[in-house]
Enzyme design. Structure first.
Site, short mmCIF file in Angstrom:
data_model
loop_
_atom_site.label_atom_id
_atom_site.label_comp_id
_atom_site.label_asym_id
_atom_site.label_seq_id
_atom_site.Cartn_x
_atom_site.Cartn_y
_atom_site.Cartn_z
N HIS A 411 0.82 -1.22 0.00
CA HIS A 411 0.00 0.00 0.00
C HIS A 411 0.85 1.27 0.00
CE1 HIS A 411 -3.00 -2.70 2.47
NE2 HIS A 411 -2.99 -3.02 1.19
C1 LIG Z 1 -1.00 -8.07 -4.02
C2 LIG Z 1 -1.73 -6.82 -3.60
C3 LIG Z 1 -2.90 -6.94 -2.86
C4 LIG Z 1 -3.60 -5.81 -2.46
N1 LIG Z 1 -4.78 -5.95 -1.80
C5 LIG Z 1 -5.52 -4.86 -1.50
C6 LIG Z 1 -6.81 -5.00 -0.91
O1 LIG Z 1 -7.29 -6.10 -0.69
N2 LIG Z 1 -7.50 -3.88 -0.62
C7 LIG Z 1 -6.99 -2.63 -0.85
O2 LIG Z 1 -7.65 -1.65 -0.49
N3 LIG Z 1 -5.80 -2.47 -1.44
C8 LIG Z 1 -5.07 -3.55 -1.80
N4 LIG Z 1 -3.88 -3.39 -2.44
C9 LIG Z 1 -3.43 -2.03 -2.78
C10 LIG Z 1 -4.30 -1.33 -3.84
O3 LIG Z 1 -4.57 -2.19 -4.92
C11 LIG Z 1 -3.55 -0.07 -4.28
O4 LIG Z 1 -3.38 0.75 -3.12
C12 LIG Z 1 -4.27 0.74 -5.34
O5 LIG Z 1 -4.56 -0.01 -6.47
C13 LIG Z 1 -3.39 1.93 -5.73
O6 LIG Z 1 -4.09 2.72 -6.65
P1 LIG Z 1 -3.33 3.81 -7.51
O7 LIG Z 1 -4.33 4.43 -8.42
O8 LIG Z 1 -2.54 4.67 -6.61
O9 LIG Z 1 -2.24 2.99 -8.37
P2 LIG Z 1 -2.35 1.67 -9.24
O10 LIG Z 1 -3.63 0.96 -8.96
O11 LIG Z 1 -1.08 0.94 -9.01
O12 LIG Z 1 -2.41 2.19 -10.74
C14 LIG Z 1 -1.36 2.87 -11.36
C15 LIG Z 1 -1.37 2.55 -12.84
O13 LIG Z 1 -0.59 3.53 -13.52
C16 LIG Z 1 0.15 2.90 -14.55
N5 LIG Z 1 1.33 3.73 -14.83
C17 LIG Z 1 2.38 3.95 -14.01
N6 LIG Z 1 3.25 4.80 -14.60
C18 LIG Z 1 2.72 5.12 -15.82
C19 LIG Z 1 3.15 5.97 -16.87
N7 LIG Z 1 4.28 6.69 -16.78
N8 LIG Z 1 2.38 6.04 -18.00
C20 LIG Z 1 1.23 5.32 -18.09
N9 LIG Z 1 0.77 4.52 -17.10
C21 LIG Z 1 1.50 4.43 -15.98
C22 LIG Z 1 0.51 1.55 -13.96
O14 LIG Z 1 0.83 0.62 -14.98
C23 LIG Z 1 -0.75 1.20 -13.19
O15 LIG Z 1 -1.65 0.45 -13.98
C24 LIG Z 1 -3.12 -4.51 -2.81
C25 LIG Z 1 -1.94 -4.40 -3.54
C26 LIG Z 1 -1.25 -5.54 -3.93
C27 LIG Z 1 0.03 -5.39 -4.70
#
Ligand SMILES: Cc1cc2nc3c(=O)[nH]c(=O)nc-3n(C[C@H](O)[C@H](O)[C@H](O)COP(=O)(O)OP(=O)(O)OC[C@H]3O[C@@H](n4cnc5c(N)ncnc54)[C@H](O)[C@@H]3O)c2cc1C
Ligand code: SF4
Length: 474
Positions: A411
């Protein structure tokens, strides 16, 4: 260079980006959303760890922090971002955390309606006991015997069959991740999705206003840009473009470090049967310690077991009697991300106080398992032998230092914190990057502090609020 025009360009399709894209497209704005990863239709999700780790995760899930101890920090890279591979657990932001944000960062957030909306979109429901699995049942039984509070987790699923492979994509198509919910709705409302494109440049014009994004032969001209590349890549992107030039950029990284302990029972557990994360014990939540289920298929168990040779074989032969559960800490330490030749470097040192919290959490878990009839408990602390005969003495007596622990984290948050105080926040309270009008952050980077609970719907609620803010100003 392929050039597109939009009212809003969104970078990333995870918890933050997918929500912003859908909400703004449905509000009638022209949205282009760009994702570095690929689209993975449900029929391509084989649930085999060795294939799916490579396909769905960045660097095959081997992103690691530098520090003491080094911590594996897996990140999704796909349409749906990390939500495609997460466990589906949904917790709203605890009231005590919102109160802290109000006091420390001047953020007066009433997110109830945003949470209602997100939970409707994701179909958030409590795990039914019959799908929770025996691994969770043993912890439920032990916690009940000790009078500890806990419960079945709420998750974003529709038709979950408890196949136990959430971390490798959901082959049943049950997990309501962002790529299966928000992204299709964004497209239905007219948004354009580009996959396999990594954005490297954020373009600005006169007066420092944002004018678009660029990367991998694609350029999107837009007067508003929402960065949602995740808490590791968003600050690196800002730094590489010399934007968000606040002392807080890339700092304040919290990760909710976590670990897993194992127990041997005389009865069969079959920890891969049932929802991997289905139950929690929150008896120590007020002290920032949560116990939550963590499990996976036998290949995962074999890979994640730090043994080899005959010892490894012996353990795997007994695999059906093994239980596993996680301890997660709401960290007090803060790490940082900096950009080195376009790649983020993550620095994080566990605080000694957080190591002590792991010790407390692991001891409580061992007591729970012994109350449920465990024969042996193995804790991931160097120098502590397997605990037997119901006793936790060797763990209690140990001086647990950060480097003694084997940790993972799932996270990352806070690397472009929102705050009313310009000295603390890269973003203003409306999630706009200070000094660059029209540039916003809509992902985990914006979250001001660790939450003590899983963050996906906090990020989604903030992204919903951000989309409402942008839509009102167009
Ligand atoms: C194994 C695992 C289990 C988890 N379980 C839970 C759970 O049960 N409940 C929960 O609340 N949270 C859970 N989490 C955490 C949760 O999924 C994340 O906190 C959340 O998805 C983060 O959201 P975000 O939008 O910050 O980033 P992300 O969901 O990581 O999305 C970022 C996206 O941006 C893209 N990206 C990055 N850089 C670039 C770029 N320069 N150009 C274009 N695209 C780009 C990436 O490819 C990615 O697809 C878990 C995480 C993991 C790894
Ligand atoms: S337990 Fe299986 S069916 Fe349920 S969400 Fe996870 S992968 Fe999908």
């Amino acid at each position: 260079m392929r050039t597109l025009r939009a009212d809003v360009a969104v970078v990333g399709t995870g918890a933050g980006g997918a929500v912003v894209a859908k909400e703004l497209a449905e509000a009638g704005l022209r949205v282009v959303v760009v994702e570095e990863g690929a689209w993975h239709p449900v029929e391509t999700l084989t649930a085999r760890p060795r294939d799916m780790l490579v396909e769905l995760y960045r660097d095959a899930g081997q992103t690691v922090t530098i520090g003491s101890p080094p911590i594996v920090l897996p990140l999704g890279r796909a349409v749906g971002g990390t939500t495609l591979v997460n466990s589906g657990t949904c917790f709203r932001t605890p009231g005590r955390v919102l109160a802290r944000w109000r006091a420390e960062d001047g953020l007066d957030l009433d997110l109830d309606l945003d949470f209602d909306r997100v939970e409707r979109e994701l179909n958030v429901v409590e795990v039914p006991p019959e799908l929770a699995g025996r691994n969770a049942e043993l912890v439920r039984r032990g916690a009940a015997a000790l009078g500890l509070s806990g419960g079945y987790l709420r998750r974003n699923v529709r038709g979950c069959v408890g196949s136990g492979v959430c971390a490798y994509g959901c082959p049943a198509g049950a997990k309501q991740h962002a790529g299966a919910t928000y992204v299709p709705k964004a497209l239905a409302a007219g948004a354009q999705l580009l996959t396999g494109v990594r954005i490297r440049r954020i373009r600005t014009g006169r007066g420092g206003a944002v004018t678009g994004i660029e990367g991998d032969g694609v350029r999107v001209d837009a007067p508003r840009v929402v960065l949602a590349a995740g808490a590791i890549h968003t600050p690196a992107l800002l730094a590489a473009n010399r934007l968000g030039r606040s002392p807080a950029l890339g700092r304040n990284l919290s990760i909710h470090p976590a670990t897993a302990a194992r127990a041997r029972f005389d009865e069969e557990v079959v920890l891969w049967d049932g929802v991997p994360q289905s139950y929690f014990v929150d008896a120590l939540a007020g002290d920032g310690i949560m116990l939550e289920g963590i499990a996976g298929p036998p290949d995962y168990l074999a890979m994640a077991t730090p043994r080899h040779g005959p010892e490894h074989r012996e353990l795997m032969l007994d695999a059906r009697r093994l239980a596993q559960f996680g301890v997660m800490v709401s960290d007090t330490a803060r790490g940082g991300v900096r950009s080195a030749r376009g790649r983020p470097l993550i620095r994080y040192d566990l605080a000694p106080a957080d190591a002590t919290r792991f010790q407390r959490g692991l001891e409580l878990l061992a007591r729970i398992w012994f109350a449920a009839g465990a024969r042996e408990v193995v804790v991931p602390v160097a120098g502590v032998p397997p605990l037997r005969d119901g006793g936790t003495g060797p763990l209690r007596a140990a001086r647990v230092r950060p480097r003694d622990l084997t940790l993972m984290a799932f996270h990352p948050l806070g690397t472009a914190r929102a705050s009313a105080d310009p000295a603390r926040g890269v973003l203003d309270p409306d999630l706009q990057v200070r000094g660059t009008s029209g540039l916003y952050v809509g992902d985990g980077a914006a979250v001001p502090s660790s939450l003590g609970v899983n963050p996906q719907i906090t990020i989604m609620a903030l992204a919903t609020r951000l989309a409402g803010h942008i839509a009102c100003r167009v």
